[in-house]
Design an enzyme around this catalytic site. Structure first.
Site, PDB file in Angstrom:
ATOM      1  N   GLU A  28      11.621 -56.067 -47.000  1.00 20.28           N
ATOM      2  CA  GLU A  28      12.621 -55.108 -47.458  1.00 20.28           C
ATOM      3  C   GLU A  28      12.023 -53.993 -46.536  1.00 20.28           C
ATOM      4  O   GLU A  28      10.758 -53.439 -47.268  1.00 20.28           O
ATOM      5  CB  GLU A  28      12.671 -55.327 -49.162  1.00 20.28           C
ATOM      6  CG  GLU A  28      14.257 -54.289 -48.743  1.00 20.28           C
ATOM      7  CD  GLU A  28      14.479 -54.150 -50.452  1.00 20.28           C
ATOM      8  OE1 GLU A  28      13.718 -54.107 -51.290  1.00 20.28           O
ATOM      9  OE2 GLU A  28      16.166 -55.023 -50.498  1.00 20.28           O
ATOM     10  N   HIS A  62       3.071 -33.325 -34.872  1.00 17.84           N
ATOM     11  CA  HIS A  62       4.073 -31.731 -34.668  1.00 17.84           C
ATOM     12  C   HIS A  62       4.117 -32.098 -36.696  1.00 17.84           C
ATOM     13  O   HIS A  62       4.695 -32.425 -37.026  1.00 17.84           O
ATOM     14  CB  HIS A  62       5.101 -33.649 -34.079  1.00 17.84           C
ATOM     15  CG  HIS A  62       4.932 -33.359 -32.866  1.00 17.84           C
ATOM     16  ND1 HIS A  62       5.530 -34.475 -32.382  1.00 17.84           N
ATOM     17  CD2 HIS A  62       4.380 -32.999 -32.021  1.00 17.84           C
ATOM     18  CE1 HIS A  62       5.004 -35.159 -31.196  1.00 17.84           C
ATOM     19  NE2 HIS A  62       4.832 -33.656 -31.145  1.00 17.84           N
ATOM     20  N   LYS A  71       8.684 -37.744 -43.810  1.00 16.85           N
ATOM     21  CA  LYS A  71       8.762 -39.491 -42.837  1.00 16.85           C
ATOM     22  C   LYS A  71       8.159 -40.552 -43.775  1.00 16.85           C
ATOM     23  O   LYS A  71       6.931 -40.657 -44.890  1.00 16.85           O
ATOM     24  CB  LYS A  71       7.303 -39.003 -42.025  1.00 16.85           C
ATOM     25  CG  LYS A  71       8.848 -37.694 -40.689  1.00 16.85           C
ATOM     26  CD  LYS A  71       7.386 -37.090 -39.638  1.00 16.85           C
ATOM     27  CE  LYS A  71       8.285 -35.537 -38.804  1.00 16.85           C
ATOM     28  NZ  LYS A  71       7.568 -35.616 -37.695  1.00 16.85           N
ATOM     29  N   TYR A 131      10.193 -44.016 -37.994  1.00 16.58           N
ATOM     30  CA  TYR A 131      10.144 -43.568 -39.063  1.00 16.58           C
ATOM     31  C   TYR A 131      11.852 -42.745 -39.193  1.00 16.58           C
ATOM     32  O   TYR A 131      12.468 -42.883 -38.186  1.00 16.58           O
ATOM     33  CB  TYR A 131       8.913 -42.335 -38.474  1.00 16.58           C
ATOM     34  CG  TYR A 131       9.707 -41.364 -37.654  1.00 16.58           C
ATOM     35  CD1 TYR A 131      10.246 -39.600 -38.148  1.00 16.58           C
ATOM     36  CD2 TYR A 131       9.339 -41.720 -36.213  1.00 16.58           C
ATOM     37  CE1 TYR A 131      10.142 -38.820 -36.868  1.00 16.58           C
ATOM     38  CE2 TYR A 131       8.991 -40.962 -34.909  1.00 16.58           C
ATOM     39  CZ  TYR A 131       9.491 -39.784 -35.337  1.00 16.58           C
ATOM     40  OH  TYR A 131      10.013 -38.790 -34.464  1.00 16.58           O
ATOM     41  N   LYS A 167       4.241 -31.112 -23.893  1.00 12.92           N
ATOM     42  CA  LYS A 167       4.549 -30.395 -25.221  1.00 12.92           C
ATOM     43  C   LYS A 167       3.558 -30.430 -26.283  1.00 12.92           C
ATOM     44  O   LYS A 167       3.029 -29.200 -26.545  1.00 12.92           O
ATOM     45  CB  LYS A 167       5.821 -30.712 -26.228  1.00 12.92           C
ATOM     46  CG  LYS A 167       5.488 -30.210 -27.616  1.00 12.92           C
ATOM     47  CD  LYS A 167       7.522 -30.299 -28.591  1.00 12.92           C
ATOM     48  CE  LYS A 167       6.523 -31.985 -28.434  1.00 12.92           C
ATOM     49  NZ  LYS A 167       7.931 -32.889 -29.532  1.00 12.92           N
ATOM     50  N   ASP A 168       2.377 -31.394 -25.883  1.00 11.67           N
ATOM     51  CA  ASP A 168       1.683 -31.838 -27.093  1.00 11.67           C
ATOM     52  C   ASP A 168       0.377 -30.945 -26.487  1.00 11.67           C
ATOM     53  O   ASP A 168      -0.525 -30.537 -27.061  1.00 11.67           O
ATOM     54  CB  ASP A 168       1.669 -32.956 -27.305  1.00 11.67           C
ATOM     55  CG  ASP A 168       2.361 -33.591 -28.263  1.00 11.67           C
ATOM     56  OD1 ASP A 168       3.592 -32.672 -28.693  1.00 11.67           O
ATOM     57  OD2 ASP A 168       2.855 -34.962 -28.526  1.00 11.67           O
TER      58      ASP A 168
END
Length: 181
Positions: A28, A62, A71, A131, A167-168
């Site tokens: 699960e 981020h 998260k 995530y 972006k990074d």
């Protein structure tokens, strides 16, 4: 499920109970009641994300200032080194980080609460990263801290330069970044 604390209070390693035999396995991956009972975290997830990246891809660090996101992250294929950094200026752990190997084989998950920057680097040929987030993605609120910030000095366990998004590549240093109070 087993919950393992890390050196950063609030960042938790989740080890689900895996049932397996010669046919395969079952576990699960999330149960709200069990998660709350085991972690003490009472949250609601509003968005699921799934990425696939090749070896050497580094995504992060981020976070969102407005609409901050907690998260719950895991890997369904391959292996990554997952990193969480405390970026709450008022925290006694400000600027500290933890790194955890997450893989399809170990079934581990990492809970990264609000107030932390998050990133990962792919260690296997490919990795699929999943995530859940506690808030919706808000592009205008997104921020990025440079993966190789000298103040943080994160050991990404790299053997060569990582592959980064535009972006990074534009991430700010910890000193320049907009952070949580």
């Amino acid at each position: 499920m087993k919950v393992v604390t890390t050196d950063l209070p609030g960042v938790l390693i989740i080890e689900p109970k895996v049932y397996g035999d010669e046919r395969g396995f079952f576990y699960e991956s999330f149960n709200a009641k069990a998660f709350k009972e085991a972690t003490g975290v009472n949250t609601k997830f509003v968005q699921n994300n799934h990425s696939r990246s090749k070896k050497g891809v580094l995504r992060g660090l981020h976070y969102q200032l407005d609409n901050p996101q907690g998260k719950l992250v895991r890997v369904s294929f391959g292996e990554v080194l997952d990193v969480a950094v405390d970026i709450r200026r008022s925290s006694p752990h400000f600027g500290k980080w933890v790194a955890v190997r997450l893989s399809a084989e170990n079934h581990r998950q990492l809970w990264v609460p609000e107030g932390f920057a998050h990133g990962f680097v792919v260690l296997s040929e490919f990795a699929e990263f999943l995530y859940k987030t506690t808030n919706y993605y808000t592009p205008s609120a997104e921020r990025c801290i440079r993966w190789n910030d000298r103040t943080l000095n994160i050991d990404w366990q790299l053997t060569e330069e990582p592959q980064l998004s535009a972006k990074d590549q534009e991430g700010k240093s910890l000193q320049e970044a907009d952070l949580f109070p």
